[in-house]
Write a protein that holds these residues in place. Structure first.
Motif, PDB file in Angstrom:
ATOM      1  N   ALA A 192      -5.490  -8.909  11.320  1.00  0.00           N
ATOM      2  CA  ALA A 192      -5.818  -9.427   9.480  1.00  0.00           C
ATOM      3  C   ALA A 192      -4.348  -8.333   9.209  1.00  0.00           C
ATOM      4  CB  ALA A 192      -6.627  -7.908   9.333  1.00  0.00           C
ATOM      5  N   LEU A 193      -3.731  -8.795   8.193  1.00  0.00           N
ATOM      6  CA  LEU A 193      -3.005  -8.163   7.148  1.00  0.00           C
ATOM      7  C   LEU A 193      -3.396  -6.095   7.040  1.00  0.00           C
ATOM      8  CD1 LEU A 193       0.401  -8.179   6.362  1.00  0.00           C
ATOM      9  CD2 LEU A 193      -0.505  -9.425   4.603  1.00  0.00           C
ATOM     10  N   TYR A 194      -2.036  -5.260   7.308  1.00  0.00           N
ATOM     11  CA  TYR A 194      -3.329  -4.111   7.049  1.00  0.00           C
ATOM     12  C   TYR A 194      -2.563  -3.648   5.679  1.00  0.00           C
ATOM     13  CZ  TYR A 194      -6.412  -4.181  10.878  1.00  0.00           C
ATOM     14  OH  TYR A 194      -8.001  -4.274  11.454  1.00  0.00           O
ATOM     15  N   TYR A 195      -3.043  -2.998   4.739  1.00  0.00           N
ATOM     16  CA  TYR A 195      -2.028  -2.586   3.454  1.00  0.00           C
ATOM     17  C   TYR A 195      -2.341  -0.957   3.402  1.00  0.00           C
ATOM     18  CZ  TYR A 195      -1.907  -6.864   1.838  1.00  0.00           C
ATOM     19  OH  TYR A 195      -1.478  -8.281   1.843  1.00  0.00           O
ATOM     20  N   CYS A 196      -1.798  -0.056   2.797  1.00  0.00           N
ATOM     21  CA  CYS A 196      -1.618   1.374   2.600  1.00  0.00           C
ATOM     22  C   CYS A 196      -1.977   1.414   1.405  1.00  0.00           C
ATOM     23  CB  CYS A 196      -0.489   1.843   2.863  1.00  0.00           C
ATOM     24  SG  CYS A 196      -0.288   3.337   2.561  1.00  0.00           S
ATOM     25  N   ALA A 197      -2.528   2.253   0.964  1.00  0.00           N
ATOM     26  CA  ALA A 197      -2.576   2.237  -0.327  1.00  0.00           C
ATOM     27  C   ALA A 197      -3.131   3.826  -0.912  1.00  0.00           C
ATOM     28  CB  ALA A 197      -4.078   1.881  -0.843  1.00  0.00           C
ATOM     29  N   ALA A 198      -2.524   3.932  -2.112  1.00  0.00           N
ATOM     30  CA  ALA A 198      -2.405   5.306  -2.481  1.00  0.00           C
ATOM     31  C   ALA A 198      -3.254   5.404  -4.199  1.00  0.00           C
ATOM     32  CB  ALA A 198      -1.194   5.825  -2.564  1.00  0.00           C
ATOM     33  N   LYS A 199      -3.318   6.510  -4.088  1.00  0.00           N
ATOM     34  CA  LYS A 199      -4.037   7.543  -5.413  1.00  0.00           C
ATOM     35  C   LYS A 199      -4.477   8.949  -5.935  1.00  0.00           C
ATOM     36  CE  LYS A 199      -9.044   6.843  -4.763  1.00  0.00           C
ATOM     37  NZ  LYS A 199      -9.903   7.743  -5.226  1.00  0.00           N
ATOM     38  N   ILE A 200      -4.694   9.051  -6.963  1.00  0.00           N
ATOM     39  CA  ILE A 200      -4.901  10.384  -7.770  1.00  0.00           C
ATOM     40  C   ILE A 200      -5.407  11.043  -7.656  1.00  0.00           C
ATOM     41  CG2 ILE A 200      -4.205  11.782  -8.700  1.00  0.00           C
ATOM     42  CD1 ILE A 200      -1.231  10.695  -8.175  1.00  0.00           C
ATOM     43  N   SER A 201      -6.624  10.701  -8.054  1.00  0.00           N
ATOM     44  CA  SER A 201      -8.048  11.279  -8.035  1.00  0.00           C
ATOM     45  C   SER A 201      -8.792  11.228  -6.510  1.00  0.00           C
ATOM     46  CB  SER A 201      -9.105  10.018  -7.998  1.00  0.00           C
ATOM     47  OG  SER A 201      -9.010   9.036  -7.629  1.00  0.00           O
ATOM     48  N   ASP A 202      -9.539  12.494  -6.659  1.00  0.00           N
ATOM     49  CA  ASP A 202      -9.406  13.328  -5.414  1.00  0.00           C
ATOM     50  C   ASP A 202     -10.671  12.297  -4.756  1.00  0.00           C
ATOM     51  OD1 ASP A 202      -8.976  16.494  -6.135  1.00  0.00           O
ATOM     52  OD2 ASP A 202      -8.233  15.097  -5.178  1.00  0.00           O
ATOM     53  N   ASN A 203     -11.680  11.632  -5.002  1.00  0.00           N
ATOM     54  CA  ASN A 203     -12.367  11.229  -3.955  1.00  0.00           C
ATOM     55  C   ASN A 203     -12.201   9.630  -3.177  1.00  0.00           C
ATOM     56  OD1 ASN A 203     -12.650   8.300  -5.462  1.00  0.00           O
ATOM     57  ND2 ASN A 203     -12.894   9.574  -7.082  1.00  0.00           N
ATOM     58  N   LEU A 204     -13.095   9.844  -2.083  1.00  0.00           N
ATOM     59  CA  LEU A 204     -12.589   8.557  -0.998  1.00  0.00           C
ATOM     60  C   LEU A 204     -12.689   7.996  -1.354  1.00  0.00           C
ATOM     61  CD1 LEU A 204     -13.052  11.195   2.158  1.00  0.00           C
ATOM     62  CD2 LEU A 204     -10.783  10.896   0.387  1.00  0.00           C
ATOM     63  N   GLY A 205     -12.734   6.951  -2.178  1.00  0.00           N
ATOM     64  CA  GLY A 205     -12.816   5.641  -2.623  1.00  0.00           C
ATOM     65  C   GLY A 205     -12.259   3.877  -1.880  1.00  0.00           C
ATOM     66  N   THR A 206     -13.476   3.408  -1.918  1.00  0.00           N
ATOM     67  CA  THR A 206     -14.092   2.143  -0.689  1.00  0.00           C
ATOM     68  C   THR A 206     -12.752   0.808  -1.983  1.00  0.00           C
ATOM     69  OG1 THR A 206     -15.418   1.536  -1.016  1.00  0.00           O
ATOM     70  CG2 THR A 206     -15.440   3.325   0.673  1.00  0.00           C
ATOM     71  N   LYS A 207     -13.130   0.749  -2.941  1.00  0.00           N
ATOM     72  CA  LYS A 207     -12.971  -0.260  -3.803  1.00  0.00           C
ATOM     73  C   LYS A 207     -11.627  -0.558  -4.273  1.00  0.00           C
ATOM     74  CE  LYS A 207     -16.980  -0.700  -4.709  1.00  0.00           C
ATOM     75  NZ  LYS A 207     -17.767  -1.280  -3.501  1.00  0.00           N
ATOM     76  N   GLU A 208     -10.356  -1.702  -4.368  1.00  0.00           N
ATOM     77  CA  GLU A 208      -9.460  -2.517  -4.684  1.00  0.00           C
ATOM     78  C   GLU A 208      -8.832  -1.283  -5.200  1.00  0.00           C
ATOM     79  OE1 GLU A 208      -9.529  -6.269  -2.773  1.00  0.00           O
ATOM     80  OE2 GLU A 208      -7.792  -5.814  -3.262  1.00  0.00           O
ATOM     81  N   TRP A 209      -9.692  -1.720  -6.655  1.00  0.00           N
ATOM     82  CA  TRP A 209      -9.592  -1.805  -8.218  1.00  0.00           C
ATOM     83  C   TRP A 209      -9.413   0.568  -7.800  1.00  0.00           C
ATOM     84  CZ3 TRP A 209     -12.464   1.803 -10.382  1.00  0.00           C
ATOM     85  CH2 TRP A 209     -13.773   1.960 -10.372  1.00  0.00           C
TER      86      TRP A 209
END
Length: 124
Positions: free
Chosen positions: A92-109
């Motif tokens: 697969a193509l592996y992507y790194c992603a970042a967000k501010i909120s603390d929860n370990l979310g699993t959704k792209e959005w």
């Protein structure tokens, strides 16, 4: 604004291991919950793993749990993903992603910032 750059992908044999890296720039990485997603050919992008800001909390998808480790080095502003016992379906193509909120979310959005991806190909 944060920039994410993945590296470490390549061709590997089934049963082998790979370690992916993602460098975070633009702001210190401790601001962000970080995650890995992947997208196989013809499939939707899916969650792989996430790690909390201080590196304590981790969340894994069932497809990699038990054979992968997500980690981070905040001093180096770098995120890692070690995958062992590689399978052809890890291709697969592996992507790194970042967000501010603390929860370990699993959704792209949930993740506003994304890297360009690094390709992993596993041969049988």
């Amino acid at each position: 604004q944060v920039q994410l750059v993945e590296s470490g992908g390549g061709l590997a044999q089934a049963g082998g291991s790979l370690k992916l890296s993602c460098t975070v720039s633009g702001r210190t990485s401790t601001w962000y919950t970080l995650a890995w997603f992947r997208q196989a050919p013809g499939k939707e992008r899916e969650f792989v793993a996430a790690i909390g800001r201080n590196g304590v909390g981790r969340n894994y998808s069932g497809s990699v749990k038990g054979r992968s480790t997500i980690s981070r080095d905040n001093a180096k502003n770098t995120l890692y993903l070690q995958i062992n016992s590689l399978k052809p379906e890890d291709t697969a193509l592996y992507y790194c992603a970042a967000k501010i909120s603390d929860n370990l979310g699993t959704k792209e959005w949930e993740y506003p910032w994304w890297g360009q991806g690094t390709q992993v190909t596993v041969s049988s």
